[in-house]
Design a protein around this motif. Sequence first.
Motif, PDB file in Angstrom:
ATOM      1  N   THR A 257     -25.182  -6.244  -7.616  1.00  0.00           N
ATOM      2  CA  THR A 257     -24.432  -6.369  -9.062  1.00  0.00           C
ATOM      3  C   THR A 257     -23.941  -5.180  -9.410  1.00  0.00           C
ATOM      4  O   THR A 257     -22.736  -4.807  -9.862  1.00  0.00           O
ATOM      5  N   LEU A 258     -24.903  -4.123  -9.736  1.00  0.00           N
ATOM      6  CA  LEU A 258     -24.581  -3.003 -10.276  1.00  0.00           C
ATOM      7  C   LEU A 258     -23.653  -1.820  -9.460  1.00  0.00           C
ATOM      8  O   LEU A 258     -22.608  -1.398 -10.237  1.00  0.00           O
ATOM      9  N   LEU A 259     -24.068  -2.001  -8.157  1.00  0.00           N
ATOM     10  CA  LEU A 259     -22.803  -1.398  -7.194  1.00  0.00           C
ATOM     11  C   LEU A 259     -21.542  -1.873  -7.057  1.00  0.00           C
ATOM     12  O   LEU A 259     -20.426  -0.961  -6.935  1.00  0.00           O
ATOM     13  N   MET A 260     -21.562  -3.201  -7.312  1.00  0.00           N
ATOM     14  CA  MET A 260     -20.172  -3.768  -7.025  1.00  0.00           C
ATOM     15  C   MET A 260     -19.240  -3.532  -8.446  1.00  0.00           C
ATOM     16  O   MET A 260     -18.033  -3.161  -8.289  1.00  0.00           O
ATOM     17  N   ILE A 261     -19.976  -3.387  -9.536  1.00  0.00           N
ATOM     18  CA  ILE A 261     -19.297  -3.075 -10.697  1.00  0.00           C
ATOM     19  C   ILE A 261     -18.696  -1.753 -10.748  1.00  0.00           C
ATOM     20  O   ILE A 261     -17.690  -1.294 -10.919  1.00  0.00           O
TER      21      ILE A 261
ATOM     22  N   ALA B 115     -12.609 -10.515  -0.523  1.00  0.00           N
ATOM     23  CA  ALA B 115     -11.988 -11.315  -1.860  1.00  0.00           C
ATOM     24  C   ALA B 115     -10.988 -10.423  -2.458  1.00  0.00           C
ATOM     25  O   ALA B 115     -11.088  -9.085  -2.373  1.00  0.00           O
ATOM     26  N   GLU B 116      -9.696 -11.046  -2.807  1.00  0.00           N
ATOM     27  CA  GLU B 116      -8.769 -10.149  -3.574  1.00  0.00           C
ATOM     28  C   GLU B 116      -9.021  -9.593  -4.721  1.00  0.00           C
ATOM     29  O   GLU B 116      -8.527  -8.517  -5.086  1.00  0.00           O
ATOM     30  N   PHE B 117     -10.129  -9.987  -5.442  1.00  0.00           N
ATOM     31  CA  PHE B 117     -10.557  -9.303  -6.623  1.00  0.00           C
ATOM     32  C   PHE B 117     -11.716  -8.292  -6.465  1.00  0.00           C
ATOM     33  O   PHE B 117     -12.325  -7.795  -7.344  1.00  0.00           O
ATOM     34  N   PHE B 118     -11.677  -7.896  -5.219  1.00  0.00           N
ATOM     35  CA  PHE B 118     -12.769  -6.841  -4.857  1.00  0.00           C
ATOM     36  C   PHE B 118     -12.660  -5.839  -5.804  1.00  0.00           C
ATOM     37  O   PHE B 118     -13.827  -5.110  -5.990  1.00  0.00           O
ATOM     38  N   TYR B 119     -11.496  -5.193  -6.321  1.00  0.00           N
ATOM     39  CA  TYR B 119     -11.343  -4.042  -7.096  1.00  0.00           C
ATOM     40  C   TYR B 119     -11.040  -4.268  -8.369  1.00  0.00           C
ATOM     41  O   TYR B 119     -10.643  -3.369  -9.130  1.00  0.00           O
TER      42      TYR B 119
ATOM     43  N   ARG C 100     -12.759   2.055  -7.811  1.00  0.00           N
ATOM     44  CA  ARG C 100     -12.163   1.810  -6.650  1.00  0.00           C
ATOM     45  C   ARG C 100     -12.539   2.294  -5.311  1.00  0.00           C
ATOM     46  O   ARG C 100     -11.768   2.669  -4.552  1.00  0.00           O
ATOM     47  N   GLY C 101     -13.850   2.199  -5.208  1.00  0.00           N
ATOM     48  CA  GLY C 101     -14.548   2.435  -3.875  1.00  0.00           C
ATOM     49  C   GLY C 101     -14.744   3.869  -3.696  1.00  0.00           C
ATOM     50  O   GLY C 101     -15.260   4.183  -2.529  1.00  0.00           O
ATOM     51  N   GLN C 102     -14.404   4.692  -4.642  1.00  0.00           N
ATOM     52  CA  GLN C 102     -14.621   6.142  -4.601  1.00  0.00           C
ATOM     53  C   GLN C 102     -15.708   7.135  -4.823  1.00  0.00           C
ATOM     54  O   GLN C 102     -16.031   8.158  -4.217  1.00  0.00           O
ATOM     55  N   CYS C 103     -16.683   6.236  -5.353  1.00  0.00           N
ATOM     56  CA  CYS C 103     -17.853   7.030  -5.996  1.00  0.00           C
ATOM     57  C   CYS C 103     -19.208   6.348  -5.477  1.00  0.00           C
ATOM     58  O   CYS C 103     -20.274   6.817  -5.518  1.00  0.00           O
TER      59      CYS C 103
ATOM     60  N   ILE D   6     -16.984  -7.722 -14.035  1.00  0.00           N
ATOM     61  CA  ILE D   6     -17.910  -7.463 -15.192  1.00  0.00           C
ATOM     62  C   ILE D   6     -17.968  -8.900 -15.723  1.00  0.00           C
ATOM     63  O   ILE D   6     -19.238  -9.302 -16.002  1.00  0.00           O
ATOM     64  N   THR D   7     -17.038  -9.824 -15.728  1.00  0.00           N
ATOM     65  CA  THR D   7     -17.211 -10.925 -16.321  1.00  0.00           C
ATOM     66  C   THR D   7     -18.049 -12.097 -15.336  1.00  0.00           C
ATOM     67  O   THR D   7     -19.055 -12.861 -15.759  1.00  0.00           O
ATOM     68  N   ALA D   8     -17.672 -11.971 -14.266  1.00  0.00           N
ATOM     69  CA  ALA D   8     -18.328 -12.631 -13.085  1.00  0.00           C
ATOM     70  C   ALA D   8     -19.992 -12.453 -12.964  1.00  0.00           C
ATOM     71  O   ALA D   8     -20.720 -13.320 -12.903  1.00  0.00           O
ATOM     72  N   SER D   9     -20.033 -11.089 -12.942  1.00  0.00           N
ATOM     73  CA  SER D   9     -21.191 -10.722 -12.840  1.00  0.00           C
ATOM     74  C   SER D   9     -22.453 -10.971 -13.977  1.00  0.00           C
ATOM     75  O   SER D   9     -23.488 -11.123 -13.630  1.00  0.00           O
ATOM     76  N   THR D  10     -21.609 -10.907 -15.127  1.00  0.00           N
ATOM     77  CA  THR D  10     -22.517 -11.485 -16.314  1.00  0.00           C
ATOM     78  C   THR D  10     -22.895 -12.880 -16.198  1.00  0.00           C
ATOM     79  O   THR D  10     -23.999 -13.452 -16.645  1.00  0.00           O
TER      80      THR D  10
END
Length: 436
Positions: free
Chosen positions: A366-370, A187-191, A376-379, A197-201
């Motif tokens: 959900t937690l890992l996605m946030i 998805a384009e909103f991946f990062y 930006r995928g570095q941690c 955070i809004t969608a996950s809520t």
Amino acid sequence: MDSTQHNGQLNDSWRNREADTYSGVQDFSWTVFLAVLMGILIVSTVLGNALVMLAFVVDSSLRTQNNYFLLNLAISDFLVGAFCIPLYVPYVLTGRWSFGKNVCKLWLVLDYLLCTSSVFNIVLISYDRFISVTRAVSYRAQQTNSRHAVLKMSMVWILAFLLYGPAIITWEYIAGRSIIQEGQCFAEFFYNWYFLITASTLEFFTPFISVTYFNVSIYLNIQRRTKARLDLMHEAQSQTTTEDIKVATQQARSSSLKCWKLHQKMTRIGGSDRQKSLKLTESEMIEKAQGVKRTSLNGSTLAVTGRSRCTRRSLNESVSTPSLEKKMRMVSQGISQRFRLSRDKKVAKSLAVIVCIFGLCWAPYTLLMIIRAACRGQCVPHYWYEASFWLLWVNSAVNPILYPLCHNSFKRAFRKILCPQKLKIKPNSKFHPCWK
């Protein structure tokens, strides 16, 4: 020296080829292992949810309002196993998306739609159970209105699409560019941390809190009703015992009075006979005395018989008193109430299992996605994110297993489908009514 150096170079090149060969064999074995696991997940998801849908066709008793919500959940999970997972398997095994950009967008829309609808269906099922337990009268009145059920099922799919669908379709046009390269599909909103955070809520935290609240309320309601039922039974039992003692005392007094009058009458008869015997001769007095003894004995026997008859009559009257009707009514109400409480407890347990599995499958992703979007995928290592992503699809495979374990109606329907010969029982069998 040159020959030694040449031999060393040959040995190094041989070791490198051997290492590459070993690495290739290891990668191939791991790929085959992953392919087998994914195939098992696809088969179990498709067959399990297809069995749930088939149960609605075979068993008409399942076609109730609350079970229609389970059917809605099974449809979304079935499509996950039939469409979303098979298209993702080649992407995982090869590392490249080979179906083009349009198919990628279609896959993303359906994947987010189906997973989100699965979550919303669990919330709807929990809410429906909550209403059925806390507002049983109004809930039973709405069972015949299928329009409300269809409306709720439709709202689940509409809300699930609106959460991610428009963003997946229009994000690159609003942003003015696409960050997805050739051979990739995400998805384009991946990062985008704010959107995630809004969608996950809305997708996880709010549903999870809502489902937890519904199940805790169901449990507390059952506990309160159980305590009230026990208190009512103790109070009614004490009142019934007091009334029985009063009735028994009154009946004992009346029966004792009747028996005492009968005894006095027989005693008077015996006394008059003795006075007459004084005026007779000695032989006649002896004969009369023997007659008096027989009479007195017969009188005592009659008195005892009278007492036993009075006692039996008083017991029969006590049995036919209104307290017996009250007891029978209390027993009938207690049995029906215990049945409802037992059913509600089973519902609460089944929902608790579904909620726990739902939390275990969705919380890591959900937690890992946030976290991944924030850094930006570095941690977050990629394999952790990939494993949490697959847990979402495992939830779709586990849901149909929970139904037969927690619902007797589904057990009966599954047995009818899988083992039809076991249900062919003779009409005159004593177990025949149990299968109706």
